[in-house]
Design a protein around this motif. Sequence first.
Motif, PDB file in Angstrom:
ATOM      1  N   GLN A  59       0.829  -1.203   0.000  1.00 16.52           N
ATOM      2  CA  GLN A  59       0.000   0.000   0.000  1.00 16.52           C
ATOM      3  C   GLN A  59       0.865   1.255   0.000  1.00 16.52           C
ATOM      4  O   GLN A  59       0.565   2.239  -0.703  1.00 16.52           O
ATOM      5  CB  GLN A  59      -0.922  -0.003   1.218  1.00 16.52           C
ATOM      6  CG  GLN A  59      -1.825   1.218   1.307  1.00 16.52           C
ATOM      7  CD  GLN A  59      -2.811   1.126   2.452  1.00 16.52           C
ATOM      8  OE1 GLN A  59      -3.432   0.088   2.664  1.00 16.52           O
ATOM      9  NE2 GLN A  59      -2.951   2.210   3.217  1.00 16.52           N
ATOM     10  N   THR A  60       1.946   1.227   0.767  1.00 18.81           N
ATOM     11  CA  THR A  60       2.815   2.406   0.866  1.00 18.81           C
ATOM     12  C   THR A  60       3.513   2.709  -0.453  1.00 18.81           C
ATOM     13  O   THR A  60       3.510   3.853  -0.923  1.00 18.81           O
ATOM     14  CB  THR A  60       3.849   2.196   1.977  1.00 18.81           C
ATOM     15  OG1 THR A  60       3.177   2.027   3.231  1.00 18.81           O
ATOM     16  CG2 THR A  60       4.799   3.388   2.079  1.00 18.81           C
ATOM     17  N   VAL A  61       4.119   1.693  -1.076  1.00 18.06           N
ATOM     18  CA  VAL A  61       4.869   1.953  -2.305  1.00 18.06           C
ATOM     19  C   VAL A  61       3.935   2.255  -3.474  1.00 18.06           C
ATOM     20  O   VAL A  61       4.263   3.074  -4.344  1.00 18.06           O
ATOM     21  CB  VAL A  61       5.820   0.782  -2.641  1.00 18.06           C
ATOM     22  CG1 VAL A  61       6.830   0.563  -1.514  1.00 18.06           C
ATOM     23  CG2 VAL A  61       5.058  -0.500  -2.931  1.00 18.06           C
TER      24      VAL A  61
ATOM     25  N   ALA B 166       0.862  -0.106   7.447  1.00 14.91           N
ATOM     26  CA  ALA B 166       1.042   0.925   6.426  1.00 14.91           C
ATOM     27  C   ALA B 166       1.592   2.204   7.048  1.00 14.91           C
ATOM     28  O   ALA B 166       2.472   2.866   6.481  1.00 14.91           O
ATOM     29  CB  ALA B 166      -0.280   1.190   5.716  1.00 14.91           C
ATOM     30  N   ALA B 167       1.084   2.558   8.237  1.00 15.41           N
ATOM     31  CA  ALA B 167       1.576   3.765   8.907  1.00 15.41           C
ATOM     32  C   ALA B 167       3.047   3.618   9.287  1.00 15.41           C
ATOM     33  O   ALA B 167       3.834   4.569   9.165  1.00 15.41           O
ATOM     34  CB  ALA B 167       0.731   4.046  10.146  1.00 15.41           C
TER      35      ALA B 167
ATOM     36  N   THR C 102       9.732   5.410   5.972  1.00 12.66           N
ATOM     37  CA  THR C 102      10.194   6.011   4.730  1.00 12.66           C
ATOM     38  C   THR C 102      10.560   7.477   4.945  1.00 12.66           C
ATOM     39  O   THR C 102      11.606   7.955   4.472  1.00 12.66           O
ATOM     40  CB  THR C 102       9.110   5.914   3.642  1.00 12.66           C
ATOM     41  OG1 THR C 102       8.708   4.550   3.490  1.00 12.66           O
ATOM     42  CG2 THR C 102       9.627   6.439   2.308  1.00 12.66           C
ATOM     43  N   GLU C 103       9.708   8.194   5.663  1.00 12.87           N
ATOM     44  CA  GLU C 103       9.957   9.613   5.911  1.00 12.87           C
ATOM     45  C   GLU C 103      11.176   9.826   6.803  1.00 12.87           C
ATOM     46  O   GLU C 103      11.919  10.796   6.625  1.00 12.87           O
ATOM     47  CB  GLU C 103       8.715  10.239   6.554  1.00 12.87           C
ATOM     48  CG  GLU C 103       7.488  10.223   5.651  1.00 12.87           C
ATOM     49  CD  GLU C 103       6.220  10.590   6.390  1.00 12.87           C
ATOM     50  OE1 GLU C 103       6.281  10.742   7.631  1.00 12.87           O
ATOM     51  OE2 GLU C 103       5.149  10.711   5.742  1.00 12.87           O
TER      52      GLU C 103
ATOM     53  N   ILE D 131      11.265   2.393  14.524  1.00 13.29           N
ATOM     54  CA  ILE D 131      11.940   3.338  13.625  1.00 13.29           C
ATOM     55  C   ILE D 131      13.242   3.819  14.249  1.00 13.29           C
ATOM     56  O   ILE D 131      14.265   3.944  13.564  1.00 13.29           O
ATOM     57  CB  ILE D 131      11.001   4.525  13.312  1.00 13.29           C
ATOM     58  CG1 ILE D 131       9.805   4.025  12.478  1.00 13.29           C
ATOM     59  CG2 ILE D 131      11.741   5.627  12.570  1.00 13.29           C
ATOM     60  CD1 ILE D 131       8.711   5.046  12.303  1.00 13.29           C
ATOM     61  N   ASP D 132      13.226   4.064  15.547  1.00 10.86           N
ATOM     62  CA  ASP D 132      14.456   4.468  16.235  1.00 10.86           C
ATOM     63  C   ASP D 132      15.535   3.400  16.108  1.00 10.86           C
ATOM     64  O   ASP D 132      16.720   3.704  15.919  1.00 10.86           O
ATOM     65  CB  ASP D 132      14.173   4.739  17.716  1.00 10.86           C
ATOM     66  CG  ASP D 132      13.466   6.067  17.933  1.00 10.86           C
ATOM     67  OD1 ASP D 132      13.484   6.888  16.999  1.00 10.86           O
ATOM     68  OD2 ASP D 132      12.899   6.275  19.024  1.00 10.86           O
ATOM     69  N   ARG D 133      15.134   2.138  16.210  1.00  9.30           N
ATOM     70  CA  ARG D 133      16.122   1.064  16.082  1.00  9.30           C
ATOM     71  C   ARG D 133      16.696   1.022  14.668  1.00  9.30           C
ATOM     72  O   ARG D 133      17.887   0.782  14.482  1.00  9.30           O
ATOM     73  CB  ARG D 133      15.482  -0.286  16.423  1.00  9.30           C
ATOM     74  CG  ARG D 133      15.096  -0.441  17.876  1.00  9.30           C
ATOM     75  CD  ARG D 133      14.933  -1.904  18.270  1.00  9.30           C
ATOM     76  NE  ARG D 133      13.932  -2.606  17.479  1.00  9.30           N
ATOM     77  CZ  ARG D 133      12.645  -2.643  17.770  1.00  9.30           C
ATOM     78  NH1 ARG D 133      12.192  -1.977  18.822  1.00  9.30           N
ATOM     79  NH2 ARG D 133      11.797  -3.320  17.023  1.00  9.30           N
TER      80      ARG D 133
END
Length: 447
Positions: free
Chosen positions: A324-326, A376-377, A383-384, A414-416
């Motif tokens: 969904q994201t791509v 998806a989130a 990505t951001e 995301i931090d990892r």
Amino acid sequence: MADLPFGFSHGDDPDRDKNKKDSGGPSDPFGFGAGDMGDLGQIFTRLGQMFSGAGSAMAGGGSGPVNYDLARQLASQSIGFVAPIPAGTANAIADAVRLAETWLDGSTALPAGTTTISAWSPTDWIDHTLDTWKRLCDPVAQQISSMWTSALPEEAKAMAGPLLSMISQMGGMAFGSQLGQALGKLSKEVLTSTDIGLPLGPKGTAALLPQAVEEFSAGLEQPRSETMMFLAAREAAHHRLFSHVPWLSAQLLSAVEAYAQGIEIDMSGIEELAQGFNPASMADPAAMEQLLNQGIFEPKATPGQTAALERLETLLALIEGWVQTVVADALGERIPGTSALSETLRRRRASGGPAEQTFATLVGLELRPRKLREAAALWQRLTEAAGMDARDAVWQHPDLLPSSEDLDDPAAFIDRVIGGDTSGIDSALADLEKQFKDDPKDGSESS
């Protein structure tokens, strides 16, 4: 488990426990006392006579727990006449997939994974996916079939002799009958080869089913051409993952197999077997199927199944969320209806569309990516924060993927990935090491 494999019911008989007690309990599956082996022999003789009229129906049925020859035949019959796909339609699908691949190149680091582009009829879908369905259905059918033998005392097994093989064949016909009916229905409703999130078709073959796409488009506000382009992009994106993440397909199918193999069955109503056969109708596989649908078996969820189901649902959510994201990134400015189409498909999956319902009937689990929104989130935020390359590098190894808990707390994951919390980890490990050096005995008690 909301849906049970091959149409088995929970057998909600309020007097079931009483009946089991009166009929000798679970160790006496046919409801006879320990000394009534002569009566049991008469039952087997009667069953043998009942099965004698079914020989022609079993001829050429193939071996194994499911009669796939019968499944294919019934599926084809339910589909009926299939008009050839016009060359113009096939060309339009090929053009859409090729264009989608070009647009996806700017949205993912994974290269194109399609080597063949096809327009499938419902019959084509069955022909190209049946081998995968065999892998998915065999474990649960084998588990159920084995209960016919394992539930019998040794004396009964000796008396049964060739009858057990005949019962197994009839069970294979019943399973094949239900599989054929389900696949025939599903073949007219799936949109692409990866519509349910599993790699059902051959590797590298991107396929759309134009008849189903046409019917799906008819109920939408978006133009048919946009819907076709959107589905082509999703199909191409799926194949990028399945072709270039070598462990992914095996991990998905193994999770389904682990779930099916973990099924345990209470033989609570087996005595109905001796009473439920109709000699005049045994040449018809539907008679056996009807018997199997009467609640003879009650599958139980096991800890292994629960763990396998969680792994499968998380992996499906990660796949669907990434796609969904791509796709949104690739098509967002080019196809205005991308967001609306994504939401339509998400709701279709979440509400248990035809694919999910059929899969639940055949394999015994609901194939729903329950945390698709969260996945998806997570991919979008990653990505951001880290970029496309870092996001797609997560697929290099299954241990790098987010867990179910990470979907609920994407910031920590995301931090990892970007290394934002490595100093905290290093500091914690250093403190723990220092505690053990200072006082090895009490280090474990310090906090």
